[in-house]
Write an enzyme that holds these catalytic residues in place. Structure first.
Site, short mmCIF file in Angstrom:
data_model
loop_
_atom_site.label_atom_id
_atom_site.label_comp_id
_atom_site.label_asym_id
_atom_site.label_seq_id
_atom_site.Cartn_x
_atom_site.Cartn_y
_atom_site.Cartn_z
N LYS A 1 -11.54 -1.84 8.89
CA LYS A 1 -10.69 -2.74 9.69
C LYS A 1 -11.09 -2.66 11.17
CE LYS A 1 -8.06 -2.76 5.89
NZ LYS A 1 -7.95 -3.86 4.93
N ASP B 1 -1.10 6.78 6.61
CA ASP B 1 -2.21 5.87 6.30
C ASP B 1 -2.27 4.86 7.45
OD1 ASP B 1 -3.92 3.90 5.47
OD2 ASP B 1 -2.94 3.53 3.55
N TRP C 1 0.83 -1.21 0.00
CA TRP C 1 0.00 0.00 0.00
C TRP C 1 0.86 1.26 0.00
CZ3 TRP C 1 -4.32 -1.15 -1.83
CH2 TRP C 1 -4.95 -2.36 -1.51
#
Length: 361
Positions: A197, A173, A103
């Site tokens: 999440k 992030d 990511w």
């Protein structure tokens, strides 16, 4: 299926059962209004109360001071890969990126398409297995910000510290470990996190941004400018009302569980149990991340062959252990054990791993 499944998927991930029970009521008849929470106007007093409650609970859990704004956006964390450089690089300057996983690499690629960006950490040719120490990072003199991903869901590595930019604004992030451990919010200029999440369902992204950093955002970009959210009560367009409602319920659940301090201890205990089982398997299982960088949210490991891994996952599903296949880009096994995941599920996985190893050596 057995009816007692444990959900190891990396996201959308397991939600607390208590929250799902509460949400069922709101889905049909929100606060005795005769309407679903998904039907009421986002400009109504009823929804504004939900929005403010969700924000206040997040502020309380993360100790967010008054000089930070909290926004609820759409588009997922992947949209933030573009939105961050669109706001802070299009008017010049450069950005530093610490890339420790898939990511982070995607975020860097998007930034490179918009402005000047460079990777400042040393990367191994053997894949992503670790994170750099703070003292190993040197920041560019002209950096508008430094960006990193605090937990990489695919590669199973996590920063155990809050990166310090030493004057360079830090953008993080935190999609997969926000609310899982205590953080020093003052170290950050901007934190963003897809909700699916630890915060709530998919379809909503939390953005926490400090006022002084917000003031440096490039003007323009319409709804993709952070200023548009600051000036419209976080709602320059119709928000994901259901997602915000769920965030409020999840945060309330977390407060009732003892807050981030309590859940951090629980998460550490779950991860320690699982990593111990891997390390004590006499090599049958092998962790993919270096011990100092192991994720507490996404435990990644391998077996001796891809064929054995496939057998492991098929049999696991029959045993009620679902979502253990590693990401298609790296393979292997991945057990995601976020805040809502119970220790009983970890214990069941460990027992299954032991049985599988005994019959497949």
């Amino acid at each position: 299926m057995t009816g007692t499944e444990f959900n190891f998927f990396s996201g959308p991930a397991m939600l607390p059962p208590e929250v799902l029970e509460r949400a069922r009521e709101g889905l049909i008849n929100f606060n005795s209004s005769g309407m679903s929470v998904m039907e009421i106007s986002h400009r109504s007093d009823a929804f504004l109360a939900v929005l403010r409650s969700a924000e206040q609970r997040l502020r309380s859990l993360l100790y967010i001071p008054g000089n930070y704004r909290v926004f609820f956006l759409q588009g997922g964390a992947s949209m933030q890969f573009s939105m961050v450089p669109m706001n802070f690089l299009t008017s010049g300057g450069a950005a530093d990126y610490v890339v420790t996983g898939t990511w982070g690499a995607k975020a860097f690629k998007r930034a490179s398409e918009i402005g000047a960006a460079k990777v400042i950490n040393v990367r191994s040719d053997d894949g992503f297995t670790t994170v750099p120490l703070q003292e190993e990072l040197g920041f560019s003199a002209d950096a508008r910000y430094v960006h990193y991903v605090s937990n990489e869901t695919i590669d199973g590595v996590e920063f155990r510290y809050d990166l310090d930019g030493f004057g360079v604004p830090v953008v993080c992030d935190a999609s997969s470990n926000i609310l899982s451990r205590q953080i020093d919010i003052d170290k950050y200029s901007l934190i963003y996190a897809g909700a699916q999440k630890n915060i709530g369902p998919s379809g909503v992204t939390v953005v926490i941004i400090r006022d002084d950093f917000l003031e440096t955002a490039h003007r323009g970009q319409g709804v993709l400018n952070y200023r548009s959210f600051a000036g419209n009560d976080s709602m320059p367009n119709t928000p994901n009302t259901w997602g915000v409602y769920m965030i409020d319920l999840v945060c309330e659940w977390l407060q009732n569980e003892g807050g981030v301090e309590a859940i951090e201890k629980r998460n550490a205990a779950k991860a320690d149990l699982l990593y111990s089982a891997i390390d004590n398997s006499d090599g049958f299982y092998s962790g993919t991340a270096e011990p100092a960088a192991r994720s507490r949210m996404n435990v990644t490991f391998r077996l001796q062959s891809e064929e054995k891994e496939a057998e492991f996952c098929v049999a696991a599903e029959k045993a009620g252990l679902v979502g253990l296949r590693g990401h298609r880009s790296v393979g292997g096994i991945r057990a995601s054990i976020y805040n809502a995941f119970p220790v009983e599920g970890v214990e069941k996985l460990i027992n299954y791993m032991d049985e599988f190893a005994q019959t497949n050596r």
